[in-house]
Design an enzyme around this catalytic site. Structure first.
Site, PDB file in Angstrom:
ATOM      1  N   ASP A   2       0.820  -1.211   0.000  1.00  0.00           N
ATOM      2  CA  ASP A   2       0.000   0.000   0.000  1.00  0.00           C
ATOM      3  C   ASP A   2       0.857   1.266   0.000  1.00  0.00           C
ATOM      4  O   ASP A   2       0.556   2.247  -0.671  1.00  0.00           O
ATOM      5  CB  ASP A   2      -0.896   0.037   1.247  1.00  0.00           C
ATOM      6  CG  ASP A   2      -2.076  -0.907   1.104  1.00  0.00           C
ATOM      7  OD1 ASP A   2      -2.142  -1.598   0.071  1.00  0.00           O
ATOM      8  OD2 ASP A   2      -2.914  -0.947   2.026  1.00  0.00           O
ATOM      9  N   TYR A  59       2.356   1.913  -3.365  1.00  0.00           N
ATOM     10  CA  TYR A  59       1.269   2.333  -4.249  1.00  0.00           C
ATOM     11  C   TYR A  59       0.936   3.810  -4.009  1.00  0.00           C
ATOM     12  O   TYR A  59       0.821   4.605  -4.939  1.00  0.00           O
ATOM     13  CB  TYR A  59       0.046   1.453  -3.973  1.00  0.00           C
ATOM     14  CG  TYR A  59      -1.162   1.768  -4.826  1.00  0.00           C
ATOM     15  CD1 TYR A  59      -1.290   1.225  -6.107  1.00  0.00           C
ATOM     16  CD2 TYR A  59      -2.176   2.609  -4.366  1.00  0.00           C
ATOM     17  CE1 TYR A  59      -2.392   1.509  -6.893  1.00  0.00           C
ATOM     18  CE2 TYR A  59      -3.281   2.901  -5.143  1.00  0.00           C
ATOM     19  CZ  TYR A  59      -3.387   2.345  -6.405  1.00  0.00           C
ATOM     20  OH  TYR A  59      -4.475   2.625  -7.187  1.00  0.00           O
ATOM     21  N   ASP A  60       0.829   4.162  -2.721  1.00  0.00           N
ATOM     22  CA  ASP A  60       0.494   5.545  -2.393  1.00  0.00           C
ATOM     23  C   ASP A  60       1.603   6.507  -2.826  1.00  0.00           C
ATOM     24  O   ASP A  60       1.326   7.613  -3.276  1.00  0.00           O
ATOM     25  CB  ASP A  60       0.217   5.692  -0.889  1.00  0.00           C
ATOM     26  CG  ASP A  60      -1.112   5.059  -0.524  1.00  0.00           C
ATOM     27  OD1 ASP A  60      -1.895   4.777  -1.449  1.00  0.00           O
ATOM     28  OD2 ASP A  60      -1.359   4.836   0.674  1.00  0.00           O
ATOM     29  N   SER A 109     -28.387 -11.430  14.168  1.00  0.00           N
ATOM     30  CA  SER A 109     -28.002 -10.355  15.080  1.00  0.00           C
ATOM     31  C   SER A 109     -28.878 -10.450  16.333  1.00  0.00           C
ATOM     32  O   SER A 109     -29.581 -11.431  16.534  1.00  0.00           O
ATOM     33  CB  SER A 109     -28.091  -9.007  14.387  1.00  0.00           C
ATOM     34  OG  SER A 109     -29.414  -8.734  14.073  1.00  0.00           O
ATOM     35  N   LEU A 110     -28.812  -9.438  17.174  1.00  0.00           N
ATOM     36  CA  LEU A 110     -29.520  -9.487  18.453  1.00  0.00           C
ATOM     37  C   LEU A 110     -30.526  -8.359  18.539  1.00  0.00           C
ATOM     38  O   LEU A 110     -30.286  -7.261  18.032  1.00  0.00           O
ATOM     39  CB  LEU A 110     -28.514  -9.315  19.600  1.00  0.00           C
ATOM     40  CG  LEU A 110     -27.496 -10.430  19.812  1.00  0.00           C
ATOM     41  CD1 LEU A 110     -26.396  -9.978  20.756  1.00  0.00           C
ATOM     42  CD2 LEU A 110     -28.196 -11.656  20.364  1.00  0.00           C
ATOM     43  N   ASP A 125     -17.480  -4.632  20.849  1.00  0.00           N
ATOM     44  CA  ASP A 125     -17.721  -3.789  19.682  1.00  0.00           C
ATOM     45  C   ASP A 125     -16.663  -4.090  18.621  1.00  0.00           C
ATOM     46  O   ASP A 125     -15.685  -3.368  18.478  1.00  0.00           O
ATOM     47  CB  ASP A 125     -17.671  -2.317  20.110  1.00  0.00           C
ATOM     48  CG  ASP A 125     -18.301  -1.419  19.068  1.00  0.00           C
ATOM     49  OD1 ASP A 125     -18.857  -1.950  18.082  1.00  0.00           O
ATOM     50  OD2 ASP A 125     -18.242  -0.192  19.237  1.00  0.00           O
ATOM     51  N   ARG A 130     -19.473 -12.288   8.851  1.00  0.00           N
ATOM     52  CA  ARG A 130     -20.917 -12.442   8.925  1.00  0.00           C
ATOM     53  C   ARG A 130     -21.582 -12.181   7.566  1.00  0.00           C
ATOM     54  O   ARG A 130     -22.538 -12.848   7.203  1.00  0.00           O
ATOM     55  CB  ARG A 130     -21.457 -11.466   9.972  1.00  0.00           C
ATOM     56  CG  ARG A 130     -22.925 -11.483  10.128  1.00  0.00           C
ATOM     57  CD  ARG A 130     -23.320 -10.712  11.377  1.00  0.00           C
ATOM     58  NE  ARG A 130     -24.741 -10.788  11.557  1.00  0.00           N
ATOM     59  CZ  ARG A 130     -25.598  -9.921  11.032  1.00  0.00           C
ATOM     60  NH1 ARG A 130     -25.147  -8.916  10.330  1.00  0.00           N
ATOM     61  NH2 ARG A 130     -26.884 -10.047  11.216  1.00  0.00           N
ATOM     62  N   GLU A 177     -16.177 -12.611  18.371  1.00  0.00           N
ATOM     63  CA  GLU A 177     -15.929 -11.259  17.897  1.00  0.00           C
ATOM     64  C   GLU A 177     -14.436 -10.997  17.732  1.00  0.00           C
ATOM     65  O   GLU A 177     -13.647 -11.293  18.638  1.00  0.00           O
ATOM     66  CB  GLU A 177     -16.515 -10.272  18.927  1.00  0.00           C
ATOM     67  CG  GLU A 177     -16.864  -8.928  18.356  1.00  0.00           C
ATOM     68  CD  GLU A 177     -18.239  -8.890  17.690  1.00  0.00           C
ATOM     69  OE1 GLU A 177     -18.869  -9.964  17.531  1.00  0.00           O
ATOM     70  OE2 GLU A 177     -18.678  -7.790  17.315  1.00  0.00           O
ATOM     71  N   TYR A 195     -17.991 -16.616  21.723  1.00  0.00           N
ATOM     72  CA  TYR A 195     -19.197 -16.504  22.555  1.00  0.00           C
ATOM     73  C   TYR A 195     -20.387 -17.291  22.009  1.00  0.00           C
ATOM     74  O   TYR A 195     -21.473 -17.256  22.576  1.00  0.00           O
ATOM     75  CB  TYR A 195     -19.592 -15.041  22.759  1.00  0.00           C
ATOM     76  CG  TYR A 195     -19.743 -14.241  21.480  1.00  0.00           C
ATOM     77  CD1 TYR A 195     -20.694 -14.565  20.532  1.00  0.00           C
ATOM     78  CD2 TYR A 195     -18.916 -13.144  21.230  1.00  0.00           C
ATOM     79  CE1 TYR A 195     -20.822 -13.838  19.376  1.00  0.00           C
ATOM     80  CE2 TYR A 195     -19.047 -12.407  20.068  1.00  0.00           C
ATOM     81  CZ  TYR A 195     -19.994 -12.756  19.148  1.00  0.00           C
ATOM     82  OH  TYR A 195     -20.109 -12.038  17.995  1.00  0.00           O
ATOM     83  N   LYS A 252     -28.280 -14.158  27.691  1.00  0.00           N
ATOM     84  CA  LYS A 252     -28.736 -15.334  26.939  1.00  0.00           C
ATOM     85  C   LYS A 252     -29.355 -16.332  27.902  1.00  0.00           C
ATOM     86  O   LYS A 252     -28.821 -16.532  29.004  1.00  0.00           O
ATOM     87  CB  LYS A 252     -27.541 -16.015  26.243  1.00  0.00           C
ATOM     88  CG  LYS A 252     -26.834 -15.124  25.243  1.00  0.00           C
ATOM     89  CD  LYS A 252     -25.522 -15.723  24.747  1.00  0.00           C
ATOM     90  CE  LYS A 252     -24.824 -14.704  23.843  1.00  0.00           C
ATOM     91  NZ  LYS A 252     -23.444 -15.071  23.530  1.00  0.00           N
ATOM     92  N   CYS A 288     -36.656  17.456  -7.687  1.00  0.00           N
ATOM     93  CA  CYS A 288     -37.389  17.400  -8.961  1.00  0.00           C
ATOM     94  C   CYS A 288     -38.453  18.481  -9.071  1.00  0.00           C
ATOM     95  O   CYS A 288     -39.121  18.592 -10.087  1.00  0.00           O
ATOM     96  CB  CYS A 288     -38.021  16.020  -9.166  1.00  0.00           C
ATOM     97  SG  CYS A 288     -39.419  15.690  -8.082  1.00  0.00           S
ATOM     98  N   CYS A 302     -42.078  13.733  -1.477  1.00  0.00           N
ATOM     99  CA  CYS A 302     -42.087  14.170  -2.863  1.00  0.00           C
ATOM    100  C   CYS A 302     -43.110  13.331  -3.605  1.00  0.00           C
ATOM    101  O   CYS A 302     -43.152  12.112  -3.463  1.00  0.00           O
ATOM    102  CB  CYS A 302     -40.690  13.968  -3.446  1.00  0.00           C
ATOM    103  SG  CYS A 302     -40.665  13.962  -5.238  1.00  0.00           S
TER     104      CYS A 302
HETATM  105  S1  IVH Z   1     -24.350 -13.540  20.603  1.00  0.00           S
HETATM  106  C1  IVH Z   1     -27.603 -15.335  17.652  1.00  0.00           C
HETATM  107  N1  IVH Z   1     -22.640 -12.402  22.192  1.00  0.00           N
HETATM  108  O1  IVH Z   1     -23.298  -8.303  18.422  1.00  0.00           O
HETATM  109  C2  IVH Z   1     -26.835 -14.243  18.263  1.00  0.00           C
HETATM  110  N2  IVH Z   1     -23.005 -11.386  20.080  1.00  0.00           N
HETATM  111  O2  IVH Z   1     -25.776  -6.991  17.682  1.00  0.00           O
HETATM  112  C3  IVH Z   1     -25.393 -14.526  18.395  1.00  0.00           C
HETATM  113  N3  IVH Z   1     -21.630  -9.409  19.649  1.00  0.00           N
HETATM  114  O3  IVH Z   1     -23.797 -10.088  15.456  1.00  0.00           O
HETATM  115  C4  IVH Z   1     -24.635 -13.364  18.895  1.00  0.00           C
HETATM  116  N4  IVH Z   1     -20.543  -9.436  21.561  1.00  0.00           N
HETATM  117  O4  IVH Z   1     -21.361  -9.631  16.231  1.00  0.00           O
HETATM  118  C5  IVH Z   1     -23.244 -12.337  21.001  1.00  0.00           C
HETATM  119  N5  IVH Z   1     -21.097 -11.530  23.677  1.00  0.00           N
HETATM  120  C6  IVH Z   1     -21.711 -11.481  22.508  1.00  0.00           C
HETATM  121  C7  IVH Z   1     -21.412 -10.473  21.566  1.00  0.00           C
HETATM  122  C8  IVH Z   1     -22.100 -10.459  20.366  1.00  0.00           C
HETATM  123  C9  IVH Z   1     -20.682  -8.819  20.398  1.00  0.00           C
HETATM  124  C10 IVH Z   1     -22.041  -8.934  18.335  1.00  0.00           C
HETATM  125  C11 IVH Z   1     -22.208  -9.996  17.269  1.00  0.00           C
HETATM  126  C12 IVH Z   1     -23.642  -9.892  16.835  1.00  0.00           C
HETATM  127  C13 IVH Z   1     -23.970  -8.493  17.213  1.00  0.00           C
HETATM  128  C14 IVH Z   1     -25.474  -8.308  17.391  1.00  0.00           C
END
Ligand code: IVH
Length: 719
Positions: free
Chosen positions: A54, A57-58, A103-104, A141, A160, A195, A247, A311, A443, A458
């Protein structure tokens, strides 16, 4: 392989100082640079095998730009400076997740956590005295990664992606020290999910190195982790210390344990990093207490978290609870409150969205909020600017927003920043109330606000270029058609291209068959080369076959989002069935309408919007032109082969004793049955508990098979 001319030229070019370049040399140097940079682009984007790093290239790009600045008249028509990142070929191989990566759902308050516990108990019919354990752990995060081990060997690592299909980043995952390459004593097939993240210390060091090398710095650890994991050159990933917490899991050849906590302990024993702040909790109050504790320790953890995930601990209960369309019923993310900052509102712009909504956007003096520089925020609608909430109540104590005001910004996680407050004591004397436009700024059509609607729209429909372009951008976006090399930027370009216009979705699929001369001209323009044009056309062809649900989502019909599209697709099953039903349907009455409203999760608002889109002649013609280019796959609800009730329509009536109505319904749907609320000639089975009443009578008169709860459980093998 013999080096190309461009490669041998590379070292010579790197010796050159732009200040030494005279007018006579400029033209030939620019040609040589174009050749070297062109090769580098092809190697990187198309062949997946970068030939220069990189930084080199830059340097070459900077040299090129410096010579062009000194001798503008020598600049090439297809200068590398004008190429906006090549149309990217398939960078990584695609992987279809054996088990979707979902996702959650979110909780934002203690009450939401209490409601979560209640909803789990209600679904499972557990009274307050029955013990029910949860795990609570930090929500990291970062970005999720699924690692697949076969016979103890890491075989695949997938991002994902859209949840169903991700990208294979195995080479990069192998560079993460927390990711074991081999494990022993594990199930033959084990998909470990977790993660990928970067610690604060590693993030700071990386940014310092980037500054030193005069390269782009990252806004936050999450972006740095994502950018590093998706590097084409795994040597670069290796130099960027990523970490991984396990996790969850995907496909397993045998269960890891009976409980979530047991499964996590097992993953730890197998050599994975698991989060040390994971606890089991017995009540909502316990969960909230752990959330408070983690919130308290958050600043000292050394990595970013944005909440706590709860959970249900018992995996058998998790199985029974199952999933909504995109989130599990057995887990929830309790998010930390948003971060705040004050800045000046510099301007209010209006953006026109794909459904015609005029959305006001705040342009702000850039300010850092929670580690990210924010310069735009949403202003929702005209009432919001005027200081009125959704029910006409005063917000910000009735303070309106004016250009020049000092405003408080908040941002939670990845959501678009919002304005929380305005400091009226700091308002400039010359600030004037904002007047919301009554014509579309794009428009010129009237922008109308209907009674009861907060949004002004609109009325230009497809003649409004902003609506058309936004619809197209949605059409090609992730989760929709997701065409490699055709993103928002390219849509803008094609929309305004007179030789090869894309004005509606069907135009994407007729591109190849259109105009050879125009396609040839496209090569070498706007970041396209011969290979990338070919790749683009191939990528388009790849998407001609599309699942019905994705097609419906892609159309961008107002109120028909991801899960709405899924519900409609599952209900109608095929494009032909859907089109026939829609043609027959009358909004607000008749059997086709009742049938549509009979879908659990589809209300009158979605149904009306869906039918209005299909009944609008121009829109329908545009959809039909698109369909003519596609092969729409029938909805396959799940792999229910072997299920005795797949495709059957069932109705539950009366009291169920072994499980709640909600669980029975979810279970039936998981087995491929359609659950309807009323008995008709289309009903295959009525499951009648005590007190089934009129439905049982109707079923009997129609000759519909009727089972009691035990008979039903025996049929589905759940007795
Ligand atoms: S459980 C079926 N546990 O948060 C659900 N997710 O907002 C499985 N994430 O897509 C996910 N820490 O990328 C789970 N301790 C944790 C987590 C976690 C971060 C992320 C994960 C998920 C997103 C949902």
């Amino acid at each position: 392989m013999a080096p190309t001319t461009a490669q041998t030229d590379l070292n010579d070019l790197l010796e050159i100082d732009a200040a030494d370049v005279g007018k006579d040399d400029a033209a030939s140097l620019l040609l040589r640079l174009a050749a070297v940079l062109g090769d580098a682009n092809t190697a990187y984007h198309t062949n997946d095998a970068p030939e220069i790093d990189d930084a080199t290239y830059d340097r070459l790009k900077r040299l090129n730009a410096a010579i062009e600045a000194a001798y503008p008249d020598q600049k090439l028509a297809n200068s590398p400076s004008d190429q906006v990142g090549a149309a990217v070929a398939d960078k990584f191989g695609k992987i279809t997740h054996a088990v979707p990566m979902l996702s959650l759902g979110n909780a934002f308050s203690d009450d939401d956590v209490v409601d979560f516990e209640k909803s789990v108990r209600k679904f499972l019919n557990l009274d307050q005295t029955t013990p029910l354990a949860f795990t609570a752990e930090p929500k990291i995060d970062g970005l999720s990664l699924s690692l697949r081990y076969e016979d103890g060997v890491l075989k695949q690592a997938a991002t994902r992606g859209d949840g169903a299909v991700g990208e294979n980043v195995l080479a990069n995952a192998l560079t993460i020290t927390d990711v074991p390459h081999r494990i022993s004593g594990a199930p033959a097939v084990l998909e470990v999910r977790g993660e990928v993240y970067m610690s604060h210390a590693d993030f700071a060091a990386l940014n310092a190195r980037q500054v030193e090398k005069d390269e782009k710095t990252f806004a936050n650890p999450r972006n740095a982790a994502a950018g590093s994991l998706r590097q084409l050159d795994s040597k670069i990933t290796a130099a960027r210390p990523l970490k991984f917490f396990a996790y969850a899991w995907g496909e397993l050849s045998e269960p890891l344990a009976d409980t979530q906590s047991g499964a996590i302990a097992r993953l730890k024993a197998l050599g994975f990093s698991t989060n040390p702040l994971t606890r089991t909790c017995d009540t909502a109050a316990d969960m909230i207490a752990h959330y408070e504790q983690i919130g308290h320790d958050r600043a000292d953890l050394g990595y970013d978290i944005d909440g706590v995930v709860y959970k249900v601990d018992d995996l058998e209960l998790q199985r029974r609870l199952g999933f909504r369309s995109t989130t599990p019923r057995w887990a929830i993310a309790h998010k930390f409150p948003a971060e705040l900052a004050w800045t000046t509102l510099d301007a209010i712009d209006i953006q026109v969205g794909r459904t015609g909504a005029l959305s006001p956007v705040a342009r702000l003096t850039p300010v850092t909020v929670g580690g990210v520089v924010v310069s735009n925020a949403t202003l929702h609608n005209e009432d919001y600017i005027a200081g009125l909430g959704g029910d006409g109540e005063a917000i910000r104590e009735g303070g309106d927003l004016r250009v020049g005001d000092l405003v408080q910004i908040y941002r939670a996680g990845d959501v678009i920043p919002k304005i929380k407050d305005v400091d009226l004591t700091k308002r400039p004397d010359d600030a004037v109330p904002y007047v919301f436009p009554e014509v579309c700024p794009e428009c010129g059509s009237a922008a109308v606000r209907e009674a009861g609607d907060a949004v002004r729209r609109c009325t230009g429909g497809l003649i409004c270029p902003a609506q058309a372009v936004e619809k197209l951008k949605h059409f090609v976006s992730r989760g929709a058609f997701d065409i490699d090399g055709l993103g928002a930027k390219q849509i803008e370009m094609f929309y305004h291209d007179d030789a090869l216009p894309i004005k509606e979705p069907a135009d994407i699929f007729t591109l190849r068959a259109r105009n050879d001369a125009a396609l040839a001209k496209l090569e070498n323009r706007d970041g396209f080369g011969k290979t990338s044009v070919k790749n683009l056309l191939d990528a388009i062809d790849d998407k001609r076959e599309i699942p019905l649900s994705k097609l419906l989502f892609s159309l961008g019909i107002r109120h028909v989002g991801d899960s709405g599209a899924q519900l409609l697709a599952n209900h109608y099953g095929s494009w032909d069935a859907l089109a026939q039903a829609v043609d027959r349907a009358v909004i607000g009455e008749g059997t086709a309408w009742d049938d549509l409203l009979g879908i659990d999760g589809v209300g009158a608002v979605m149904a009306t919007s869906f039918l209005e889109a299909f009944h609008n002649d121009a829109e329908r013609a545009s959809i039909d032109r698109l369909i003519a280019e596609l092969r729409v796959q029938d909805a396959v609800v799940r792999d229910t082969s072997g299920s005795p009730v797949a495709g059957k329509t069932v109705v539950f009536s009366g009291t169920l004793e072994k499980m709640t109505r909600a669980e029975a319904k979810a279970r039936a749907e998981a087995l491929g049955a359609k659950v309807s609320g009323s008995v008709s000639a289309k009903t295959d089975i009525l499951i009648a508990g005590p007190g089934a009443g009129s439905k049982a009578t109707k079923a009997a008169s129609l000759g519909v098979e009727t089972l009691d709860e035990d008979g039903w459980l025996a049929l589905i093998g759940d007795a």
